[in-house]
Structure formats: structure tokens, C-alpha cells
Enzyme design. Structure first.
Site: not given
Length: 709
Positions: A334-335, A550, A609
Site C-alpha cells: 500500500k506504500y 497497540h 496511509q
């Protein structure tokens, strides 16, 4: 030293544990828990060994019936009656030390006890200090032990939780990582000792250069110690000279031997599947959430009044730390701009044909915006892959050549877990070689900075290490004493998560102790953990990590969630990223964790993103505030947590949070700088002490009721 308060000399050797017969039983339970965690990854809806059936009517009815039978049996037991009496005396003593007086200070007066009362030998903790806080309404529950389970289960759960806290404290102290003062004070009371400030161990971060100082000055590198460093079984050992190397006698730098670590890991793994402990932690966590709800209902206006009394300070002008993570896993595609990976290499790499010039321009632009905004700081990740030892020198040259230093930026080195890719391409012969490529240049730069001036300079602005990749890739291999050493790990499969964490932590521990001897800055271990994958990842991090990123899977295990609360392990959460990859925003546990008192902060994750504006961090705060109706005090508490867990130096934290920020509770909060209400700080402090006192009281009660020989 590089900028922290003076500390006493710490123990030099990591305490080793000899395996006992009962430890084999613990190991067998740990293997069952590990197998259960693997099954749970494959069948997401299955109830695991470490979870609690919170919404199953049949399960709840059966559990209630079992508890009722235990209660009836207890009522008919003389032994239990004596234990309850001891607990009642201990609780009355503990509560008397915690009840605030009308002026907001904490009472130091012990209750009047008869000479025959066994509680007289329980040492005074030495931690109840008066503090100035506006009057507010407190929620207190009194009773024998307030846990809702039998005395036997309560004492059993308390012993296991206390042991887990002792284990974490050991690993944090010997690696120069943070362990909370309040928890440490209660642990000392169990050992009949007083906690002393001079015994506290803290990380040592290099302060920002003063005005007029050159941040790229290479002239201050210390001389060569002439030590020799060699890797053995995946851990780098340091020898005084070649003669000591030949004799096999390394310097006395602590490291966790494999048997001790796997045994400690097994104890915590077994604990998270223990029935009485799960029940106790589940109830305490529910109580913490309900208690905050009552506190908010009773004191929301009082907190708001307190904040309104602080001139020229609101959420927008308090310091906020921002970690910026960049993935190197299955999401990397996706980059790729317009689908071309070559453009990603051109724009976002430091070692391309342009020597990272374009990437440096991006960093400088972001740095300028941070310095203009004044109140935001960033900790971007730079990658070291371990494919070659020259990666460090290349990264240091890029840093100096393009002059990307900023007072608002500290760097964290992320190590992608991609050994399997290197091995498949025959770039590396073993996992041991990858570890050597990652850590040997750091030892060489610490032993002989003059020969490694550029790397020595760059390391001043590096504050920690991260371990990154897609956690949902699971390994069927359980890390144990029988696991192959890194030099023997020549297979193409990736080692398991806990294997990576152990060997990274072990080398960071040795490196930190060597750097501390030289008066150089130390590093924290701050892995991505609990975003996906097995719950066992969070067990490994509980032993090794200063803080994690996270932590979503903590919601699956009440025992681990409660331990992370008791140990106040910092958790940097990124709900916008999670929303796109793993968990819907509305299901993210950040708000629940915050209310219970876990040390959470908000952070960006892949801002290019997942974010739509240049103010990525403010985007995270704004959306969280709107969705979860966070108050100003909530947001400022989260911001304060982010600065505490950051790699900012001691002097910077004093400037941003207050001179006494190391102290817990209201005493460590300067409302003029943090905009966090003293009422909120008092509530958090008193609640944590209350939870810890339950565990200490149970352990003391067990000692009192032990039969005499």
C-alpha cells in the site's frame, strides 16, 4: 551521566533460577496455554483458557453454582473463619493508612490494635505522604477482602499476581527500564523492606544540545576501552581483553539465561489460564471500570473547575508525544506510489542512490512543522534489518550528512521480523548472524567511540528498539529451553515472536549495562505487541518490554490486563490504524483501558496511509474525543502518559511535566504544565494503592496463618 538523577549501583548478575519439581508442572500448563492460544487464532470465536465467559448464560449459572458451594463449605470451616479474621484486621490496618482526611491529605495514623493482634508485625510502607488536592468525593468499598471469591481463591490469586510483578520488576531493573514506584513500594513491604528512592533504576536519555551547541559535534567521543565483544548462543558477551576471551571469562554484565527466562515465561503463561486468578482479575477489572464511572459522575464538575482555574493552559498547549510507526510486512504494497515499489525506495529509504536525500527533505519539513507547533514531539522509526553490519554506519552517515536532527524528534530503531525472507534468499546462514549484524556494531561503537564517531553521535538521539511485522503470522514452535540456539536456527521458517523478543531484550540488557558504565545513554525495548496474533505475545512483552504499541489483545485476558494495570505498563494505541486493519473503531478498547486506569496514550501509525491531514496526531485525539466523549481531563491525561513513556530526557520531562514528575499521584503532577486535574491524579493514585494493598494483605494473611513448625 547523560541526564538522569544519581542512582545507586545496581546488582551486576541476573539472578538464575534452578528448576524445581513444581516448575515442571508449571511448564506443562504453559504448553497447554500456548497450544490453546494457537487454536484460538484458528477459531476466533472459541473460548480460550485465558478468557472469561462473560455472556454465556449456562456458563454463568454453572460458575455461580460452584461459587455458592464453595461459600457454603467456607462457612462450615474453622480454619477459614480464622483466616477471615486475620484478613479483616489486615484490611482495617491498610484502609486506615489510605483514608484521606478532610483537608485532602492522607492519614498516617494506624488503628489502635491490641498487643495480641498479629498485624503489628506488618511493616509500614513508608509511602503515604500528604499531598495537596482539592476536596472531592471518594468511592470506597469496605469488607473482609472485597473480591467476591473465596478466601482460598483470593489468597491463591494474590500469590500468583505478586510473583508475576516480582518477575517483571527483576527484568525492568536489570535492563535500565522503568518499573512504577508505587508498585515497587508495595513489593518491598512484602519483603519487610523500605523502598528507597536511591535504589530506583531509570533509563538514561541524552539531553537536547543547549543553545549554541552543535548537535553534530564529533569531537566528544570517549577513548577506546580495548574490550573484545563476541556473540555466544545469540547473546554478545564482553571481555576485558583477548586473554580473558581465551579463558572464557566475560565481564560481569547481567543477562537473562535461557532457563531462567523460559521458566519465568512459563509461570506467567500458567497464571493467565488459572481459574481462580481469572475470576479475581475479571471482577477487579469490572470494579475498576465501575469505580471510574462513579468517580466521573460525582467529580466531573470538580475536575472541570480545577482545570478552569489554570490560566493560559488547555489541551492544545500541553506536550503530546507521538510515535510514528512504519510497517514492513504484508501491508507494504500500500506504500507503493502508483503501484511501483521503486518509487517507495526513492522517497522513503535512507540508503538508495540519492543517499536518502528525498526522505531527509520530508523529515526536515515535518520537523519544521513540529518546532513551529511547539507542543508536539515525534519518535519516528528507522529500520535496521540485520542483513548486513554496515546498515548502522550507512544510517549514521545519512543522519549527519543531511542534518536531520530536531529538538522535537527522537529516533527509535525498528527491527522487522523478516529472517525467513533473508534465509530463503540465502542472504544469511542463521538467525544468529542476523542478531550479530544488528547488535555487534552497537557494542563496537560503545567500546571504541573514537573509531565509530558517526554512529556514536547518532546513538545519542536513538532512545529505543521496536520489533515489528504482522503479528497474525503465527508459529507453531513454542520457545523453550529445548529450542535451537540462534546459531543453530538455520531453517527457513521464522522464529516465534517470544524468541525474537528474548534475544533482542537480552542483547539490549547487556548493551545498556555496558553503556551505563561509560556514562552513555541507554535504550528502551518498545515492541509492537498485541495488535493481532497470539495472546502469548503479550506475556513475552510483560517480561521484556518497557512499553508496547497497540495492546488490543489485552481485552482477551483479564489476568494480563490486570497485570498490565498493576505494573502500569505504558501502551501506545492507534485506533485509526486498527480500524483499517484489525478492529473496528467502535470496538477498540482504548476508552475501556483508560477508565480502568491502564497507562494508555494515543499515537499515529502509518500517518501517510491512515490519516487525511497534516496534523495526524491531532486527528487521533479529535476523533477519539468525539467518538468516546472524552473530557478535556481525559485527553490531557492521555497526553501526559505519552510524554512519560517517550524517550525525552529527564530534563525535558521536568520542563514539560513538572520538576517532580517521577513521583506518583498528585505530588508528581504540575497542573500548570499538564492540565491534568489533581483530583484525577489523586483518584488514580489511591485506586492503584488500594488494588495493590489487596494483594499484599492476602500474602501477609497467608504468612500469619501458616502453621508453626
Amino acid at each position: 551521566m547523560a541526564g538522569t538523577p544519581t542512582q545507586a549501583e545496581m546488582p551486576r548478575q541476573f539472578p538464575k533460577i534452578a528448576q524445581k519439581e513444581e516448575d515442571e508442572h508449571v511448564r506443562i500448563i504453559a504448553e497447554k496455554v500456548f497450544a490453546s492460544a494457537l487454536r484460538e487464532e484458528d477459531t476466533k470465536d472459541a473460548l480460550s483458557l485465558f478468557d472469561v465467559a462473560a455472556d454465556c448464560p449456562i456458563g454463568k449459572k454453572e460458575a455461580t453454582e460452584r461459587e455458592l458451594q464453595k461459600e457454603i463449605a467456607e462457612q462450615q470451616s474453622d480454619t477459614t473463619a480464622k483466616r477471615k479474621k486475620s484478613l479483616r484486621l489486615i484490611r482495617s490496618h491498610s484502609l486506615s493508612l489510605q483514608i484521606p482526611t478532610c483537608d485532602g491529605t492522607v492519614s498516617l495514623i494506624s488503628p489502635s490494635l491490641s498487643p495480641q493482634t498479629p498485624i503489628q508485625n506488618v511493616p509500614f510502607l513508608g509511602i503515604q505522604r500528604p499531598y495537596d488536592v482539592p476536596e472531592f468525593q471518594r468511592v470506597t468499598i469496605t469488607g473482609d477482602y472485597c473480591s467476591g471469591i473465596t478466601v482460598e481463591d483470593y489468597e491463591h490469586a494474590a500469590k500468583g499476581l505478586i510473583k508475576a510483578l516480582f518477575i517483571r520488576e527483576k527484568y525492568m531493573r536489570l535492563a535500565y527500564q522503568i518499573f512504577p514506584r508505587t508498585t515497587g513500594q508495595y513489593l518491598r513491604s512484602i519483603e519487610n523492606e523500605r523502598w528507597r528512592e536511591e535504589d530506583e533504576v531509570l533509563p538514561d536519555f541524552h539531553p537536547t544540545p543547549r543553545d549554541g551547541e552543535d548537535p553534530y559535534d564529533l569531537s566528544d567521543a570517549p577513548g577506546n576501552l580495548e574490550y573484545v565483544a563476541r556473540m555466544r548462543d545469540g547473546i554478545i558477551f564482553v571481555y576485558d581483553n583477548k586473554e580473558m576471551l581465551e579463558l572464557g571469562e566475560p565481564r560481569s554484565l547481567p543477562y537473562p539465561d535461557l532457563q531462567t527466562f523460559t521458566l519465568d515465561l512459563s509461570h506467567v503463561l500458567a497464571l493467565i489460564a488459572d481459574g481462580p486468578t481469572k475470576t479475581y482479575c475479571h471482577r477487579r477489572l469490572n470494579f475498576l471500570g465501575s469505580k471510574f464511572y462513579l468517580h466521573e459522575m460525582l467529580n466531573e464538575m470538580a475536575e472541570l473547575r480545577e482545570l478552569k482555574g489554570v490560566p493560559h493552559r488547555d489541551f492544545y498547549n500541553v506536550r503530546k508525544g507521538r510515535q510514528t510507526f512504519h510497517r514492513f510486512d504484508k501491508f507494504n504494497a500500500k506504500y507503493n506510489p502508483v503501484g511501483a515499489s521503486e518509487l517507495r525506495d526513492l522517497y522513503l529509504k535512507t540508503d538508495n542512490y540519492m543517499q536518502g536525500e528525498y526522505f531527509a527533505r520530508i523529515i526536515k519539513e515535518v520537523s519544521h512543522e513540529l518546532e513551529e507547533s511547539k507542543y508536539q514531539h515525534m519518535e519516528p522509526r528507522l529500520s535496521i534489518y540485520g542483513g548486513s553490519p554496515s546498515e548502522w554506519a550507512s544510517l549514521a552517515r545519512w543522519f549527519i550528512k543531511h542534518q536531520v536532527y530536531s529538538p522535537n524528534i527522537r529516533w527509535v530503531i525498528q527491527v522487522p521480523r523478516i529472517y525467513d525472507i533473508f534465509r530463503t534468499k540465502k542472504i544469511l546462514p542463521s538467525f544468529g548472524k542476523m542478531l550479530e549484524n544488528i547488535f555487534m556494531p552497537l557494542f563496537e561503537a560503545t567500546i571504541n567511540p573514537k573509531e565509530n564517531r558517526e554512529l556514536h553521535l547518532f546513538l545519542k538521539y536513538v532512545t529505543g528498539f521496536d520489533s515489528v511485522d504482522d503479528e497474525s503470522k503465527h508459529s507453531a514452535h513454542m520457545f523453550s529451553i529445548k529450542s535451537p540456539t540462534p546459531g543453530e536456527w538455520t531453517r527457513e521458517q521464522n522464529p516465534p515472536y517470544s524468541y525474537y523478543l528474548y534475544y533482542m531484550y537480552a542483547n539490549i540488557m547487556v548493551l545498556n549495562n555496558l553503556r551505563k558504565e561509560r556514562g552513555l545513554s541507554t535504550f528502551q525495548f518498545r515492541p509492537h505487541c498485541g495488535e493481532a496474533g497470539s495472546i502469548t505475545h503479550l506475556v513475552s512483552a510483560f517480561l521484556t518490554a518497557d512499553n508496547i504499541s497497540h495492546g488490543l489483545n489485552l481485552k482477551k485476558s483479564p489476568v494480563l490486563q490486570y497485570l498490565y494495570y498493576l505494573a502500569q505498563v505504558p501502551i501506545a494505541m492507534s485506533p485509526l490504524s486498527n480500524n483499517s486493519l484489525f478492529l473496528e473503531y467502535s470496538k477498540n478498547p482504548l476508552r475501556e483501558f483508560l477508565h480502568k486506569g491502564l497507562k494508555v496514550s494515543l499515537s499515529t501509525d502509518d500517518p501517510m496511509q491512515f490519516h487525511y491531514t497534516k496534523e495526524a496526531l491531532m486527528e487521533e485525539y479529535a476523533i477519539a474525543a468525539q467518538v468516546w466523549k472524552l473530557s478535556t481531563c481525559d485527553q490531557c491525561e492521555i497526553a501526559r502518559n505519552s510524554v512519560l513513556q517517550s524517550g525525552l530526557s529527564h530534563k525535558e520531562k521536568q520542563h514539560f511535566l513538572g520538576a517532580n514528575y517521577l513521583k506518583d499521584g498528585p505530588e508528581g503532577n504540575d497542573i500548570r504544565k499538564t492540565n491534568v486535574a489533581q483530583i484525577r491524579m489523586a483518584f488514580r493514585y489511591e485506586t492503584l494503592r488500594n488494588e495493590l494493598s489487596f494483594l499484599v494483605d492476602a500474602v501477609k494473611s497467608t504468612e500469619i496463618n501458616m502453621p508453626l513448625d
